[in-house]
Each structure stands twice: as structure tokens, then as C-alpha cells.
Design a protein around this motif. Structure first.
Motif, short mmCIF file in Angstrom:
data_model
loop_
_atom_site.label_atom_id
_atom_site.label_comp_id
_atom_site.label_asym_id
_atom_site.label_seq_id
_atom_site.Cartn_x
_atom_site.Cartn_y
_atom_site.Cartn_z
N LYS A 78 0.82 -1.08 0.04
CA LYS A 78 -0.27 0.03 0.09
C LYS A 78 0.63 1.37 -0.04
N SER A 79 1.81 1.26 0.77
CA SER A 79 2.71 2.48 0.92
C SER A 79 3.42 2.79 -0.37
N VAL A 99 1.57 4.14 -3.31
CA VAL A 99 1.22 5.47 -3.19
C VAL A 99 2.31 6.17 -4.14
N LEU A 137 -7.94 6.27 -4.10
CA LEU A 137 -6.81 7.12 -3.12
C LEU A 137 -6.33 8.13 -4.17
N TYR A 138 -6.17 7.86 -5.50
CA TYR A 138 -5.67 9.08 -6.43
C TYR A 138 -6.48 10.42 -6.10
N LEU A 141 0.00 14.41 -2.10
CA LEU A 141 1.10 13.86 -2.65
C LEU A 141 2.57 14.89 -2.69
#
Length: 352
Positions: free
Chosen positions: A76-77, A80, A243-244, A251
Motif C-alpha cells: 500500500k505504501s 502511493v 486514493l488517487y 502527494l
């Protein structure tokens, strides 16, 4: 961990079902998702991943359950970081906002298929050649050093180099000169043409495979179970679309994300090398015998290092960027006051 075939089939069917549901419930009708919608569905997919992990914890035991959670958090990290590249691709191809959801969903589906093949190949190699862990470990350490030396950019870089698959698509398939709604292909002047929508989907799916070159070895450093590797990857990618849209603006503030990910990759790389030494079969290392002094890194320590590193990198990033924004705002306010007082802002020390 012996996973029956029917469990594999049921898992794959469930993941496909989630993708189909996502398409018909949200993506089929083009729209730009609101913050609330993105937050709700991001929470849903994270909760689903945690629920699956809890079930694995009960059925397979604490060891495999811990491996899944460590793998999921790592994937998951690392995913990103994928969002930076997705942002570049979508910006470069000029994808209209209402159609970006469809691009991301299909791109993620392509990435899942390619990662599945990569995981299968990696598991087969590890099963036959234990020395592969040496290669994986050293590659992760090299990737970590390279990633740590990269400078964070406040704005997403404008450059993007097309991979071979994308170049082949452009050469083989005739394309339109612009978007045709959310259509992937159209017939114009008696010819079947692809649209930029299809090309950017292929770009996202195949470019993600480049990230899998470090993320797949990383999770194999936490578990050797292909089922855990696959499900952790699948759940990490499933919520990537939401998430985007949720953290798109955040970000640029994660200035220490690269360093945090680099430390995690280096840690897992060292762990892989230690494990390879512990199960050594390479003839020129200790005569092909196991290296007894090589310690085993428990999964609880791996999970603690991963979570702790991400927490420190995130907090430090937000603190530094918040301080920088306050400094910029303070200088702007001072310049405004000087302008109102009739003092030239760019006045030099000698009065000119």
C-alpha cells in the motif's frame, strides 16, 4: 500454507467481482468523484483488506496473518508512489477529469493481471532456486540507495518515457487525434481506430509492472506464500483509484516519502540476504552450507519497522511543508506591507 484450488478460484472471482462492481457502480457513468465519495470508498477498501487479514489470522494463524498485514502495508505504501506516475501519465495524455476514473480502474485491472503473472514466476523461481533471495535482496538494497538519492519535486515532473509495450501499441494500432468521449475504439472513414483512452490505460497497466520489480521482491522478503503475496497486492491496488482522488493534493507534501520507502526497501533487502544466508545452498558461500550466525528477522519486527518508518516520514513531511508554507505566507505578507508603505520590494542594500 496449503491453499486449495477452490480457495484460489474463489479469491480471484471475488477480486474480479469487486472490479466489476466498481465499474458499474461508479465508473460506468463518467463523473469526477467528490472528496466525500473518494474518502468513503477508500475507507471501504481498506476495511475490506483488514477484514480479509483478520480472517486469515483466524484461519491460518498469527504467523501468516502477520505476514499478510506486513505485506499489505508495504504494498500500500509503495502504491502511493505509483500515484505520482499515474498523475504524470494522466496529465500528459490530457485525460478529461470525468473519464479519469475509468482510465485508472482499467489500468489497475491490467496491472493486477501482470502482477499475478509476475508473482507466479517469482514463486516458481524461489521454489526451485533459493539463491534467488540473494538477487532479490541486493536488488532491493540497490533500489533503496537509488530512491534515497532522488530529490523530491514540488511539481510532478513533466517527462515520461514510454515503455516498449506502449511504443509497440502506437506503431501497430492507428489512433485518433483526440478523445471520443470514453470510447476505447471508434470507426471513422471505414477504419477501426483506437482512442487515447485505450493507450493511457495500457500505459498505466504496463508502467505499474515497473514498480512491481521492487514491490514483488519486497513482499517475498516478508513471506514465501504466493497466496499472501497475491492477495496483499490485490487489496493494495483495488483502492488505488479512490486514493488517487483522495490524496492527489497531499502527494506533493510528502517530501520524505521517497526516503521512507527507501529505508523500508533496504530493511527488507537486508532481511532477504540474511534469510538467504540462513538457508544457503550456494557453493561458494560457506561451502554451500547454512550460515548458522545469520539471524532471522521476526514478522512482528518487520511490521513495526514498516509502520514506524511510514509514520515518521509522513509526520516529518507534513511538518516541514507546513513550516515552508508559513514562511512563504509570512514573506508575502511582509512584501504587501512594504508595498503599501511605498517601499520597493526589490530594493537593493545600496538604495538603488
Amino acid at each position: 500454507m496449503n491453499v486449495p484450488t477452490w480457495v484460489w478460484l474463489a479469491t480471484v472471482a471475488g477480486i474480479v467481482g469487486l472490479l466489476v462492481f466498481d465499474f458499474y457502480a461508479h465508473v460506468r457513468t463518467p463523473h469526477e468523484p467528490t472528496f466525500r465519495e473518494s474518502a468513503w470508498w477508500s475507507t471501504f477498501y481498506i476495511a475490506l483488506a483488514l477484514l480479509f487479514g483478520a480472517g486469515l489470522l483466524v484461519v491460518a494463524g498469527a504467523g501468516h496473518g502477520g505476514e499478510y498485514f506486513a505485506g499489505y502495508v508495504t504494498e500500500k505504501s509503495l502504491s502511493v508512489d505509483n500515484l505520482f506516475v499515474f498523475l504524470i501519465l494522466i496529465t500528459r495524455f490530457g485525460v478529461p477529469r470525468p473519464y479519469q476514473q475509468k482510465v485508472l480502474l482499467v489500468g489497475v485491472a491490467i496491472a493486477l493481471v501482470l502482477r499475478g503473472l509476475f508473482i507466479w514466476a517469482g514463486a516458481a523461481m524461489i521454489a526451485q532456486f533459493s539463491w534467488v533471495f540473494y538477487l532479490f535482496g541486493l536488488f532491493l538494497v540497490y533500489t533503496a540507495i537509488k530512491l534515497a538519492r532522488e530529490e523530491h519535486q514540488e511539481q510532478a515532473p513533466a517527462e515520461f518515457h514510454e515503455n516498449r509495450v506502449l511504443r509497440l501499441v502506437r506503431r501497430v494500432l492507428p489512433a485518433t487525434d483526440g478523445y471520443r468521449g470514453d470510447r476505447l475504439t471508434v470507426v471513422e472513414a471505414g477504419r477501426r481506430l483506437v482512442t487515447p483512452m485505450l493507450i493511457v490505460m495500457i500505459a498505466i497497466g504496463t508502467t505499474d509492472l515497473l514498480f512491481a520489480l521492487d514491490s514483488i521482491p519486497a513482499i517475498f522478503g516478508l513471506t514465501r506464500e504466493p497466496y499472501i503475496v497475491f492477495t496483499a497486492n490485490a487489496f493494495a491496488l483495488l483502492g488505488l483509484r479512490q486514493l488517487y482522488f483522495l490524496i492527489g493534493g497531499l502527494l506533493q507534501r510528502l517530501v520524505f516519502l521517497a526516503q521512507g520507502l527507501a529505508f523500508i526497501l533496504a530493511f527488507i533487502g537486508v532481511k532477504l540476504v540474511l534469510e538467504a544466508l540462513h538457508t544457503n545452498q550456494v557453493w561458494f558461500i560457506n561451502g554451500g552450507e547454512h550460515v548458522g550466525w545469520a539471524p532471522e528477522v521476526p514478522i512482528w519486527l518487520s511490521l513495526s519497522v514498516i509502520l514506524g518508518t511510514l509514520a515518521v516520514a509522513t509526520v516529518a513531511s507534513l511538518v516541514v511543508t507546513a513550516r515552508g508554507r508559513r514562511d512563504v505566507a509570512s514573506r508575502t505578507q511582509e512584501q504587501a506591507v512594504e508595498q503599501q508603505a511605498g517601499v520597493p520590494v526589490d530594493r537593493q542594500p545600496d538604495g538603488r
